[in-house]
Design an enzyme around this catalytic site. Structure first.
Site, PDB file in Angstrom:
ATOM      1  N   LYS A  57      21.671   8.097  64.637  1.00 52.69           N
ATOM      2  CA  LYS A  57      21.718   8.860  63.380  1.00 52.69           C
ATOM      3  C   LYS A  57      20.391   9.592  63.153  1.00 52.69           C
ATOM      4  O   LYS A  57      20.371  10.779  62.830  1.00 52.69           O
ATOM      5  CB  LYS A  57      22.021   7.921  62.200  1.00 52.69           C
ATOM      6  CG  LYS A  57      23.465   7.436  62.158  1.00 52.69           C
ATOM      7  CD  LYS A  57      23.704   6.347  61.113  1.00 52.69           C
ATOM      8  CE  LYS A  57      25.120   5.783  61.260  1.00 52.69           C
ATOM      9  NZ  LYS A  57      25.415   4.685  60.328  1.00 52.69           N
ATOM     10  N   GLN A  90      22.749   0.477  56.337  1.00 50.77           N
ATOM     11  CA  GLN A  90      23.491   0.193  57.572  1.00 50.77           C
ATOM     12  C   GLN A  90      24.166  -1.174  57.485  1.00 50.77           C
ATOM     13  O   GLN A  90      23.545  -2.165  57.085  1.00 50.77           O
ATOM     14  CB  GLN A  90      22.533   0.262  58.779  1.00 50.77           C
ATOM     15  CG  GLN A  90      23.201   0.110  60.127  1.00 50.77           C
ATOM     16  CD  GLN A  90      24.161   1.264  60.465  1.00 50.77           C
ATOM     17  OE1 GLN A  90      24.018   2.386  59.977  1.00 50.77           O
ATOM     18  NE2 GLN A  90      25.152   0.988  61.286  1.00 50.77           N
ATOM     19  N   ASP A 115      27.447   7.899  52.559  1.00 53.12           N
ATOM     20  CA  ASP A 115      28.388   7.109  53.356  1.00 53.12           C
ATOM     21  C   ASP A 115      29.726   6.966  52.622  1.00 53.12           C
ATOM     22  O   ASP A 115      30.698   6.478  53.204  1.00 53.12           O
ATOM     23  CB  ASP A 115      27.798   5.704  53.581  1.00 53.12           C
ATOM     24  CG  ASP A 115      27.539   5.412  55.037  1.00 53.12           C
ATOM     25  OD1 ASP A 115      28.015   6.176  55.891  1.00 53.12           O
ATOM     26  OD2 ASP A 115      26.865   4.400  55.313  1.00 53.12           O
TER      27      ASP A 115
END
Ligand code: GUN
Length: 288
Positions: free
Chosen positions: A52, A96, A119
């Site tokens: 990422k 994450q 997200d």
């Protein structure tokens, strides 16, 4: 039979994002910035996060990684998120997953400012999607929709069967494709580990999407002739013929279904690269 090339499609999207970021900079705006929170030591998470960061930096999106020990107190993590929530330098915040077991995933995700939730995993953004009013859509579902659009697959009216009901993939996918929106309006069946006679559902799918985390779970007997198969799985399986001692396998037995389906995503090189491209799109959107 066509193999859907997620790497190629995602590269084009990433090039396009790069041009948009350049334009922003030329117009005097600062670069979009993403904060990534990584807790503990998890090999897969380390790999995903470095991919990422690498892709963000390639297109001119700045990143800042905040690392915490695996035994960090919840209040330390939520305190950092609260600091970032209203910090003008950050457009997006990503935590994450998975988190160490002592941390409450839902409570931590829901601290994120929904306007920076790139997200799309906060309860608020999950609800907006479920109510047909999407704001930030999780990257993997969005990437799958984009793969189908770019492959000229009509979604409206199709029977989409999803295996796996995770909050990151299966559940938001079922909302995305059943919504009354362009490139949606499908009839969706959401299957999970307690589904009876799974094969009766998968065999009826025009589009079968598999996200169960079980290597080569789907075989030729479980798919409909001419259907489209999207494989979300990324599993490590032992393989001593390989120098590394393992190979990466999807949730679909590719060799078994290949002569029966009309389109399929490979693993690697299918859904995976699209997830990163869609995260970047969400960061750009958040900065606009
Ligand atoms: N872990 C595995 N996939 C994801 C994802 O899409 N987002 C986050 N935050 N964590 C993940």
């Amino acid at each position: 039979m066509k193999i859907i090339d997620g790497k190629n499609i995602s590269n084009k999207i990433i090039e396009n994002i790069q041009k948009k970021v350049e334009l922003k900079l030329k117009s005097g705006f600062r670069a979009p910035k993403l904060a990534i929170i990584l807790i503990g030591e998890n090999y897969a998470s380390e790999t995903y996060v470095s991919a990422k960061i690498r892709t963000c930096e390639k297109v001119g999106i700045s990143t800042q990684l905040f690392r915490f020990d695996s035994n960090v107190k919840s209040s330390e993590v939520t305190g950092k998120i609260e600091e970032l929530n209203y910090h003008p330098d950050y457009d997006g915040i990503l935590v994450q997953l998975p988190l160490p077991s002592h941390l409450h995933q839902r409570e931590i995700l829901d601290i994120i400012n929904p306007l920076k939730d790139v997200d799309g995993l906060t309860s608020l953004n999950t609800g907006f999607l479920a109510l047909n009013r999407p704001k930030f859509i999780p990257a993997t579902p969005l990437g799958i929709q984009k793969l189908l659009i770019e492959s000229k697959v009509g979604i409206e009216g199709k029977h989409i069967v999803i295996c796996g009901r995770s909050n990151i993939v299966g559940r938001p996918l079922s909302n995305l494709f059943s919504n009354d929106q362009v490139h949606s309006n499908a009839t969706v069946t959401l299957c999970h580990s307690k589904t009876n006679n799974l094969i009766n559902h998968t065999k009826n799918a025009d589009i079968l999407i598999v996200a169960v985390g079980n290597p080569e779970f789907i075989n030729e007997s479980m798919v409909k002739e001419g259907s489209i198969v999207i494989d979300v799985g990324i599993n490590r399986v032992k393989d001593f013929s390989n120098k590394k001692g393992y190979r990466i396998a999807g949730d679909v037995n590719f060799d078994s279904v290949i002569n029966k389906v009309s389109m399929i995503t490979p693993v690697p090189g299918g859904v995976g690269p699209m997830t990163i491209a869609m995260l970047l799109e969400n960061v750009l959107k958040s900065s606009s």
